[in-house]
Design a protein around this motif. Structure first.
Motif, PDB file in Angstrom:
ATOM      1  N   ARG A  29       0.717  -1.148  -0.519  1.00  0.00           N
ATOM      2  CA  ARG A  29      -0.054   0.035  -0.168  1.00  0.00           C
ATOM      3  C   ARG A  29       0.684   0.947   0.051  1.00  0.00           C
ATOM      4  O   ARG A  29      -0.091   2.057  -0.258  1.00  0.00           O
ATOM      5  CB  ARG A  29      -0.521   0.469   0.901  1.00  0.00           C
ATOM      6  N   GLU A 101      -5.400   1.978   9.028  1.00  0.00           N
ATOM      7  CA  GLU A 101      -6.138   1.694   7.808  1.00  0.00           C
ATOM      8  C   GLU A 101      -6.773   0.529   7.511  1.00  0.00           C
ATOM      9  O   GLU A 101      -7.752  -0.477   7.139  1.00  0.00           O
ATOM     10  CB  GLU A 101      -4.946   1.984   6.134  1.00  0.00           C
ATOM     11  N   GLY A 178     -15.377  -2.881  -1.629  1.00  0.00           N
ATOM     12  CA  GLY A 178     -13.909  -1.923  -2.178  1.00  0.00           C
ATOM     13  C   GLY A 178     -13.054  -2.491  -1.509  1.00  0.00           C
ATOM     14  O   GLY A 178     -11.926  -2.276  -2.291  1.00  0.00           O
ATOM     15  N   PHE A 179     -13.360  -3.157  -0.035  1.00  0.00           N
ATOM     16  CA  PHE A 179     -12.141  -3.700   0.576  1.00  0.00           C
ATOM     17  C   PHE A 179     -11.615  -4.617  -0.188  1.00  0.00           C
ATOM     18  O   PHE A 179     -10.047  -4.994  -0.457  1.00  0.00           O
ATOM     19  CB  PHE A 179     -12.025  -3.519   1.813  1.00  0.00           C
ATOM     20  N   GLU A 182      -9.500  -3.841  -3.648  1.00  0.00           N
ATOM     21  CA  GLU A 182      -8.592  -3.444  -3.227  1.00  0.00           C
ATOM     22  C   GLU A 182      -7.372  -3.997  -3.462  1.00  0.00           C
ATOM     23  O   GLU A 182      -6.190  -4.173  -3.671  1.00  0.00           O
ATOM     24  CB  GLU A 182      -8.381  -2.023  -2.618  1.00  0.00           C
ATOM     25  N   GLU A 183      -7.991  -5.383  -1.935  1.00  0.00           N
ATOM     26  CA  GLU A 183      -6.377  -6.065  -1.925  1.00  0.00           C
ATOM     27  C   GLU A 183      -6.479  -6.917  -3.089  1.00  0.00           C
ATOM     28  O   GLU A 183      -5.429  -6.988  -2.980  1.00  0.00           O
ATOM     29  CB  GLU A 183      -7.001  -6.995  -1.053  1.00  0.00           C
ATOM     30  N   ALA A 185      -6.349  -6.005  -6.564  1.00  0.00           N
ATOM     31  CA  ALA A 185      -5.464  -5.263  -7.127  1.00  0.00           C
ATOM     32  C   ALA A 185      -4.886  -4.653  -6.437  1.00  0.00           C
ATOM     33  O   ALA A 185      -3.029  -5.200  -7.350  1.00  0.00           O
ATOM     34  CB  ALA A 185      -5.950  -3.979  -7.274  1.00  0.00           C
ATOM     35  N   GLN A 186      -3.789  -4.608  -5.873  1.00  0.00           N
ATOM     36  CA  GLN A 186      -1.890  -5.062  -5.103  1.00  0.00           C
ATOM     37  C   GLN A 186      -1.799  -6.003  -5.216  1.00  0.00           C
ATOM     38  O   GLN A 186      -0.693  -5.749  -5.029  1.00  0.00           O
ATOM     39  CB  GLN A 186      -2.902  -4.511  -3.714  1.00  0.00           C
ATOM     40  N   TRP A 232     -17.933  -2.792  -9.202  1.00  0.00           N
ATOM     41  CA  TRP A 232     -17.288  -2.659  -9.115  1.00  0.00           C
ATOM     42  C   TRP A 232     -15.956  -3.464 -10.271  1.00  0.00           C
ATOM     43  O   TRP A 232     -14.518  -2.593 -10.349  1.00  0.00           O
ATOM     44  CB  TRP A 232     -17.216  -3.851  -7.759  1.00  0.00           C
ATOM     45  N   LYS A 235     -14.830  -0.170 -12.226  1.00  0.00           N
ATOM     46  CA  LYS A 235     -13.850   0.424 -10.985  1.00  0.00           C
ATOM     47  C   LYS A 235     -12.968  -0.076 -11.293  1.00  0.00           C
ATOM     48  O   LYS A 235     -12.151   0.535 -10.978  1.00  0.00           O
ATOM     49  CB  LYS A 235     -14.573   0.849  -9.879  1.00  0.00           C
ATOM     50  N   TYR A 236     -12.807  -0.811 -11.266  1.00  0.00           N
ATOM     51  CA  TYR A 236     -11.478  -2.296 -10.658  1.00  0.00           C
ATOM     52  C   TYR A 236     -11.445  -2.947 -12.621  1.00  0.00           C
ATOM     53  O   TYR A 236     -11.296  -4.328 -13.113  1.00  0.00           O
ATOM     54  CB  TYR A 236     -11.360  -2.641 -10.310  1.00  0.00           C
TER      55      TYR A 236
END
Length: 300
Positions: A29, A101, A178-179, A182-183, A185-186, A232, A235-236
């Protein structure tokens, strides 16, 4: 100022594994890492004769200092701070989570099945923290989150295993979804979204009468899951998503999927009452039986 990734420390093997996980997450992150050690008050009547105040203070100071030094050496690109707090562990860790976070805590593995033994402090923190809390089992290694390399050997240089999300299509919360995205994607990892459903009583009566309506209900659940994920995916667009709605226990589906996952994400409804430890049956089952780190995300 960015929120740090925070890990709770008590000197145990499981808390050190959580600190290592938190350091890797901070690196992904681009955030600082904060290590928190809580020294709880000791009842003088229960104190061992050889464990004087100087000894207790020595260990309370040594745990975060040595952990920070070790993490800093292994993750040189991550800024690390260590804090020693005095008070009730659950209360202070909940406060630390509010400024983070996310918060990583350790839990002991249970035998060959590899599930979690979640202590009372961890359960209390999970039940009351407003930010995501991740439970990491003792012995968790960086390579465990990755697929085997071409020779079949676990390697942190290989791609990440999938992130798994348990989603209730009746209330698909944005913060939870969303969480998970994001995880994934990272990690440049696929996202596997699972929804477990059961037949309502009226449908069960129809099946008993010889009318099989399971296919119709399965189609409805699959459509609801796809609808919940539609925006979503937009968005991703770089996240590969696989979704599955299956008849049966959501906790069982997630525990099975955890065997091939880098992270399992589940939700917990926020309860406004200050008393009690309520995390929901699905989160409770996953926490005690999953073999991968588990993220519990609070939501309304």
């Amino acid at each position: 100022m960015p929120r740090p990734v925070t890990a709770g420390l008590d000197g145990s093997a499981e808390s050190l594994a959580a600190a290592e996980w938190a350091a890797r997450e901070a690196a992904l992150r681009g955030l600082p890492l904060r290590l928190v050690h809580v020294a709880e008050p000791v009842d003088p009547l229960m104190q061992a004769p050889l464990l004087g105040p100087e000894t207790r203070q020595h260990w309370a100071e040594r745990i975060p200092r040595e952990a920070a030094e070790g993490v800093g050496l292994r993750h040189p690109g991550v800024p690390v701070t260590a804090d020693r707090l005095a008070g009730r562990a659950a209360e202070l860790l909940v406060e630390a989570a509010a400024d983070a976070e996310l918060l990583a805590l350790g839990s002991r593995a249970l035998g060959a099945l590899g599930g979690f033994l979640v202590g009372s402090v961890s359960l209390a923190v999970v039940a009351h923290a407003v930010r995501p809390v991740i439970l990491v089992r003792a012995g968790e290694q960086a390579a465990d989150e990755h697929r085997p390399d071409p020779t079949g050997i676990p390697s942190a240089a290989a791609p990440f295993r999938p992130v798994v999300l348990g989603l209730d299509t009746r209330s698909p919360d944005a913060s939870l979804i969303g969480f998970a995205f994001e995880e994934a994607a990272q990690r440049a990892a696929p996202l596997h979204v699972l929804h477990g459903w059961t037949l309502p009583f009226t449908a069960a009566d129809a099946v008993t009468a010889g009318v099989d309506v399971r296919g119709e209900f399965a189609d409805r659940q699959t459509a609801a899951l796809s609808e919940a994920l539609g925006e979503w995916r937009q968005k991703y667009p770089g996240v590969e998503v696989a979704e599955r709605a299956a008849l049966g226990s959501a906790a069982r589906l997630l525990v099975e999927a955890s065997r091939e996952a880098s992270l399992v994400v589940v939700g917990r409804r926020i309860r406004r009452g200050p008393l009690g430890v309520h995390i929901g049956s699905v989160a409770h089952g996953v926490l005690h039986h999953a073999t991968a780190p588990v993220a519990v995300v609070a939501h309304d």
